[in-house]
Design a protein around this motif. Sequence first.
Motif, mmCIF file in Angstrom:
data_model
loop_
_atom_site.group_PDB
_atom_site.id
_atom_site.type_symbol
_atom_site.label_atom_id
_atom_site.label_comp_id
_atom_site.label_asym_id
_atom_site.label_seq_id
_atom_site.Cartn_x
_atom_site.Cartn_y
_atom_site.Cartn_z
ATOM 1 N N ILE A 87 3.927 -21.162 14.155
ATOM 2 C CA ILE A 87 2.848 -20.181 14.148
ATOM 3 C C ILE A 87 2.533 -19.749 15.572
ATOM 4 C CG2 ILE A 87 0.404 -19.792 13.635
ATOM 5 C CD1 ILE A 87 0.677 -21.787 11.334
ATOM 6 N N LYS A 88 2.493 -18.445 15.810
ATOM 7 C CA LYS A 88 2.154 -17.912 17.130
ATOM 8 C C LYS A 88 0.656 -17.619 17.175
ATOM 9 C CE LYS A 88 6.748 -15.986 17.872
ATOM 10 N NZ LYS A 88 7.554 -14.777 18.132
ATOM 11 N N LYS A 89 0.000 -18.270 18.111
ATOM 12 C CA LYS A 89 -1.463 -18.207 18.169
ATOM 13 C C LYS A 89 -1.997 -16.789 18.318
ATOM 14 C CE LYS A 89 -1.342 -21.291 21.450
ATOM 15 N NZ LYS A 89 -1.743 -22.237 22.515
ATOM 16 N N HIS A 90 -1.300 -15.961 19.091
ATOM 17 C CA HIS A 90 -1.836 -14.610 19.326
ATOM 18 C C HIS A 90 -1.793 -13.745 18.068
ATOM 19 C CE1 HIS A 90 2.410 -13.415 19.537
ATOM 20 N NE2 HIS A 90 2.010 -12.170 19.482
ATOM 21 N N LYS A 91 -0.889 -14.077 17.123
ATOM 22 C CA LYS A 91 -0.821 -13.323 15.877
ATOM 23 C C LYS A 91 -1.976 -13.658 14.938
ATOM 24 C CE LYS A 91 4.120 -12.282 15.610
ATOM 25 N NZ LYS A 91 5.334 -12.335 14.772
ATOM 26 N N LEU A 92 -2.658 -14.757 15.256
ATOM 27 C CA LEU A 92 -3.814 -15.158 14.466
ATOM 28 C C LEU A 92 -5.117 -14.795 15.166
ATOM 29 C CD1 LEU A 92 -2.655 -18.677 13.212
ATOM 30 C CD2 LEU A 92 -2.433 -16.468 12.073
ATOM 31 N N GLY A 93 -4.988 -14.098 16.287
ATOM 32 C CA GLY A 93 -6.170 -13.663 17.014
ATOM 33 C C GLY A 93 -6.734 -14.696 17.972
ATOM 34 N N PHE A 94 -5.946 -15.765 18.251
ATOM 35 C CA PHE A 94 -6.429 -16.792 19.170
ATOM 36 C C PHE A 94 -5.927 -16.545 20.589
ATOM 37 C CE2 PHE A 94 -6.105 -19.484 15.142
ATOM 38 C CZ PHE A 94 -7.411 -19.195 14.780
ATOM 39 N N PHE A 122 -4.465 -16.465 5.557
ATOM 40 C CA PHE A 122 -4.605 -16.741 4.132
ATOM 41 C C PHE A 122 -3.256 -17.115 3.526
ATOM 42 C CE2 PHE A 122 -5.604 -15.649 -0.334
ATOM 43 C CZ PHE A 122 -6.735 -16.430 -0.471
ATOM 44 N N GLY A 123 -2.177 -16.529 4.058
ATOM 45 C CA GLY A 123 -0.840 -16.855 3.578
ATOM 46 C C GLY A 123 -0.493 -18.311 3.835
ATOM 47 N N TYR A 124 -0.842 -18.797 5.023
ATOM 48 C CA TYR A 124 -0.590 -20.207 5.342
ATOM 49 C C TYR A 124 -1.441 -21.117 4.461
ATOM 50 C CZ TYR A 124 1.931 -18.557 9.467
ATOM 51 O OH TYR A 124 2.836 -17.950 10.303
ATOM 52 N N PHE A 125 -2.687 -20.713 4.237
ATOM 53 C CA PHE A 125 -3.554 -21.491 3.355
ATOM 54 C C PHE A 125 -2.973 -21.547 1.940
ATOM 55 C CE2 PHE A 125 -6.844 -21.061 0.037
ATOM 56 C CZ PHE A 125 -7.415 -22.331 0.110
ATOM 57 N N LEU A 126 -2.466 -20.415 1.464
ATOM 58 C CA LEU A 126 -1.884 -20.357 0.128
ATOM 59 C C LEU A 126 -0.678 -21.283 -0.006
ATOM 60 C CD1 LEU A 126 -1.813 -16.731 -1.349
ATOM 61 C CD2 LEU A 126 -2.721 -18.814 -2.369
ATOM 62 N N LEU A 127 0.145 -21.340 1.031
ATOM 63 C CA LEU A 127 1.314 -22.209 0.987
ATOM 64 C C LEU A 127 0.888 -23.664 0.814
ATOM 65 C CD1 LEU A 127 4.348 -22.699 1.244
ATOM 66 C CD2 LEU A 127 4.057 -22.757 3.734
ATOM 67 N N VAL A 128 -0.130 -24.071 1.558
ATOM 68 C CA VAL A 128 -0.644 -25.443 1.431
ATOM 69 C C VAL A 128 -1.203 -25.672 0.027
ATOM 70 C CG1 VAL A 128 -2.356 -27.091 2.271
ATOM 71 C CG2 VAL A 128 -1.146 -25.628 3.897
ATOM 72 N N LEU A 129 -1.911 -24.684 -0.502
ATOM 73 C CA LEU A 129 -2.479 -24.798 -1.845
ATOM 74 C C LEU A 129 -1.379 -24.913 -2.901
ATOM 75 C CD1 LEU A 129 -5.020 -24.795 -3.599
ATOM 76 C CD2 LEU A 129 -4.895 -22.288 -3.647
ATOM 77 N N GLU A 130 -0.306 -24.153 -2.734
ATOM 78 C CA GLU A 130 0.819 -24.223 -3.668
ATOM 79 C C GLU A 130 1.460 -25.607 -3.644
ATOM 80 O OE1 GLU A 130 1.843 -19.504 -2.963
ATOM 81 O OE2 GLU A 130 3.238 -21.047 -2.266
ATOM 82 N N LEU A 131 1.619 -26.161 -2.447
ATOM 83 C CA LEU A 131 2.208 -27.499 -2.327
ATOM 84 C C LEU A 131 1.286 -28.550 -2.935
ATOM 85 C CD1 LEU A 131 3.602 -27.225 1.320
ATOM 86 C CD2 LEU A 131 4.915 -27.173 -0.806
ATOM 87 N N ALA A 132 -0.020 -28.358 -2.764
ATOM 88 C CA ALA A 132 -0.992 -29.277 -3.357
ATOM 89 C C ALA A 132 -0.926 -29.218 -4.884
ATOM 90 C CB ALA A 132 -2.398 -28.937 -2.875
ATOM 91 N N THR A 133 -0.691 -28.025 -5.415
ATOM 92 C CA THR A 133 -0.586 -27.857 -6.861
ATOM 93 C C THR A 133 0.643 -28.574 -7.412
ATOM 94 O OG1 THR A 133 -1.664 -25.682 -6.680
ATOM 95 C CG2 THR A 133 -0.494 -26.149 -8.726
ATOM 96 N N ARG A 147 -7.148 0.283 10.672
ATOM 97 C CA ARG A 147 -7.931 -0.615 9.824
ATOM 98 C C ARG A 147 -7.015 -1.592 9.096
ATOM 99 N NH1 ARG A 147 -12.649 3.142 6.972
ATOM 100 N NH2 ARG A 147 -13.863 3.532 8.891
ATOM 101 N N GLY A 148 -5.831 -1.101 8.738
ATOM 102 C CA GLY A 148 -4.855 -1.975 8.101
ATOM 103 C C GLY A 148 -4.397 -3.066 9.041
ATOM 104 N N LYS A 149 -4.164 -2.697 10.297
ATOM 105 C CA LYS A 149 -3.702 -3.670 11.289
ATOM 106 C C LYS A 149 -4.757 -4.725 11.588
ATOM 107 C CE LYS A 149 -0.388 -0.661 13.660
ATOM 108 N NZ LYS A 149 -0.035 0.004 14.945
ATOM 109 N N LYS A 150 -6.023 -4.349 11.466
ATOM 110 C CA LYS A 150 -7.107 -5.282 11.781
ATOM 111 C C LYS A 150 -7.166 -6.468 10.827
ATOM 112 C CE LYS A 150 -10.257 -2.133 14.196
ATOM 113 N NZ LYS A 150 -11.594 -1.457 14.161
ATOM 114 N N ILE A 151 -6.613 -6.303 9.627
ATOM 115 C CA ILE A 151 -6.661 -7.417 8.681
ATOM 116 C C ILE A 151 -5.344 -8.195 8.621
ATOM 117 C CG2 ILE A 151 -8.441 -6.341 7.263
ATOM 118 C CD1 ILE A 151 -6.327 -5.499 5.307
ATOM 119 N N TYR A 152 -4.388 -7.835 9.492
ATOM 120 C CA TYR A 152 -3.118 -8.559 9.525
ATOM 121 C C TYR A 152 -3.335 -10.045 9.745
ATOM 122 C CZ TYR A 152 0.007 -4.464 9.581
ATOM 123 O OH TYR A 152 0.716 -3.337 9.253
ATOM 124 N N LYS A 153 -4.176 -10.389 10.740
ATOM 125 C CA LYS A 153 -4.352 -11.808 11.084
ATOM 126 C C LYS A 153 -4.973 -12.589 9.929
ATOM 127 C CE LYS A 153 -8.775 -11.169 13.554
ATOM 128 N NZ LYS A 153 -9.462 -11.372 14.868
#
Length: 241
Positions: A234-241, A187-198, A176-182
Amino acid sequence: MASATGIPEQHPTTVEAREDEPLLGTPGAVTQKEGVGIHHNLITGTATVAQAGIWILVALVWSGIFSHPLIFFSAHPLLNSSAILLQVQAILTLQPTATPKQKRIGTRVHFSLLAISNLSFIAALTIIEINKGDHPRFTSVHAILGLVTYILIALQASVGIIQYFFPSQILGSVERGKKIYKYHRLFGYFLLVLELATVAAATQTTYNQAVLGIQLWAVLVASVLVILGVGARIKKHKLGF
């Protein structure tokens, strides 16, 4: 090569390469090789582009702060910019890992860097709260984005710790822990963009425009370099694509 049926055969290594393909560039450019130290992940592929961007950003903030007399508030941008610098290093370190051993070492380094980064964010938040005193809060876009960012960082850190260190105790199982890795990665990439926007929004505050004079265009250029450098690996398969 084609099979007897006329359907092209898929060589296993070719299939593996496609699954490991980053958004830009070739798979080998961002995959940690056997026997290569984890520190090399900081400069492989387009990591140099991201490094250029984040160090330019930090230089802009630090030069703006240290070119004026230091005050109590000065620690706020210094700590925040240092925290973002550490976050970029944490991402770049983990992105190219491939084998279980590499992933284990990469995750530990990733966690350690983010732990220091989050402590810097907490210190920065504490300083701005003390500095504000009885003055009105959330009067600028930067202030609002900052609060949202701090909250989401705390949420992201909590999920990361739970999914990796306590998946069985809290989520019920390691799987179950592994299922939320992606989702954690996305969300980590989104956060980085949000931090830069801030940070970009901070250039429009009264203090920056009246005292520091850090230019919005310079922050945007540095931020784009970070996003391009990190995003291309970014590796697409790590994001579930």
